[in-house]
Design a protein around this motif. Structure first.
Motif, mmCIF file in Angstrom:
data_model
loop_
_atom_site.group_PDB
_atom_site.id
_atom_site.type_symbol
_atom_site.label_atom_id
_atom_site.label_comp_id
_atom_site.label_asym_id
_atom_site.label_seq_id
_atom_site.Cartn_x
_atom_site.Cartn_y
_atom_site.Cartn_z
ATOM 1 N N ASP A 130 1.120 -1.224 -0.010
ATOM 2 C CA ASP A 130 0.081 0.032 -0.207
ATOM 3 C C ASP A 130 0.859 1.156 -0.064
ATOM 4 O OD1 ASP A 130 -1.491 2.318 1.063
ATOM 5 O OD2 ASP A 130 -3.220 0.842 1.468
ATOM 6 N N ARG A 176 -3.179 4.915 15.530
ATOM 7 C CA ARG A 176 -4.114 5.962 15.214
ATOM 8 C C ARG A 176 -3.950 6.397 13.581
ATOM 9 N NH1 ARG A 176 -4.704 10.408 19.140
ATOM 10 N NH2 ARG A 176 -6.646 10.539 18.031
ATOM 11 N N PRO A 179 -4.723 3.298 10.769
ATOM 12 C CA PRO A 179 -6.028 2.904 10.515
ATOM 13 C C PRO A 179 -6.888 4.031 10.028
ATOM 14 C CG PRO A 179 -5.182 2.373 12.936
ATOM 15 C CD PRO A 179 -4.223 2.873 12.347
ATOM 16 N N HIS A 180 -6.774 5.158 10.547
ATOM 17 C CA HIS A 180 -7.567 6.240 9.929
ATOM 18 C C HIS A 180 -7.345 6.463 8.489
ATOM 19 C CE1 HIS A 180 -9.566 10.104 9.414
ATOM 20 N NE2 HIS A 180 -8.313 10.642 9.119
ATOM 21 N N LYS A 182 -6.395 3.949 6.560
ATOM 22 C CA LYS A 182 -6.793 2.869 5.730
ATOM 23 C C LYS A 182 -8.476 3.153 5.740
ATOM 24 C CE LYS A 182 -5.868 -1.208 6.550
ATOM 25 N NZ LYS A 182 -5.535 -2.390 7.115
ATOM 26 N N SER A 183 -9.172 3.688 6.554
ATOM 27 C CA SER A 183 -10.355 3.901 6.776
ATOM 28 C C SER A 183 -10.978 4.861 5.850
ATOM 29 C CB SER A 183 -10.919 3.699 7.916
ATOM 30 O OG SER A 183 -10.822 5.038 8.672
ATOM 31 N N SER A 184 -10.123 6.009 5.491
ATOM 32 C CA SER A 184 -10.606 7.150 4.785
ATOM 33 C C SER A 184 -10.455 6.945 3.180
ATOM 34 C CB SER A 184 -10.174 8.468 5.187
ATOM 35 O OG SER A 184 -8.726 8.199 5.712
ATOM 36 N N PRO A 185 -11.272 7.260 2.464
ATOM 37 C CA PRO A 185 -11.188 7.072 1.015
ATOM 38 C C PRO A 185 -9.891 8.283 0.463
ATOM 39 C CG PRO A 185 -12.903 8.490 1.474
ATOM 40 C CD PRO A 185 -12.705 8.015 2.652
#
Length: 187
Positions: A130, A176, A179-180, A182-185
């Motif tokens: 990634d 923090r 994960p942020h 990874k979860s935001s477009p």
């Protein structure tokens, strides 16, 4: 090579001569040229040595809780940095030959390899492909370089202070920031 590492750590690139290096190493100057070419090629070999991580089979992957793993990773990083001190600082911060594309390529490859190793050591090798997550880890590596300079060269931070800074930052990155991201477009 050991003498070159020492000399490039003591003085700027321009102030190191191959004649003086040969004298300090107790070899003929022609021997340096035979094995390394010119002074720049020798410097590039020093840069590679300073930023090359130990082979994976020589590194133990830390076990335990995430905090214990991060503590072990940061200890390993600081031990690796301390091994060559001021030479590591100079070659990773352009204090050597300045803005040289070949040096930058070596440093970029080393940052990429370090990011991959860091993701493996924190137990997240699944994130190595990634680009955004690798960029976060490479950004952390930038902090490692600056903190190393503040500790080793400038003396404004102690090793325990650098350890705490890098540990807290890496934990925040893992807990923090990643994960942020990874979860935001992607924007």
């Amino acid at each position: 090579m050991a003498c070159a590492i020492e000399m490039f750590g003591e003085r700027p690139y321009a102030a190191v001569s191959t004649a003086e290096l040969a004298q300090r190493a107790g070899v003929a100057r022609g021997l340096i040229n035979h094995y390394f070419g010119n002074k720049r090629d020798l410097y590039l070999a020093v840069v590679r040595r300073m930023v090359t991580l130990p082979r994976l089979e020589k590194v133990s992957i830390p076990q335990g809780t995430p905090v214990e793993r991060v503590d072990a990773i940061v200890s390993w990083l600081l031990d690796t940095i301390a091994e060559h001190g001021s030479t590591w600082v100079k070659v990773t911060s352009h204090e050597g030959v300045g803005d040289d594309p070949e040096v930058q390529q070596i440093l970029d490859q080393a940052d990429d390899a370090a990011a991959e190793r860091m993701l493996l050591m924190i137990g997240r090798s699944d994130m190595a492909d990634d680009a955004q997550l690798r960029a976060l880890v490479v950004s952390y590596a930038g902090m490692v370089k600056v903190a190393g300079r503040e500790w080793l060269t400038r003396g404004t931070l102690t090793r325990p202070q650098v350890h705490r800074l890098l540990t807290d930052t890496l934990l925040t990155l893992i807990d923090r920031t990643i994960p942020h991201v990874k979860s935001s477009p992607a924007d």
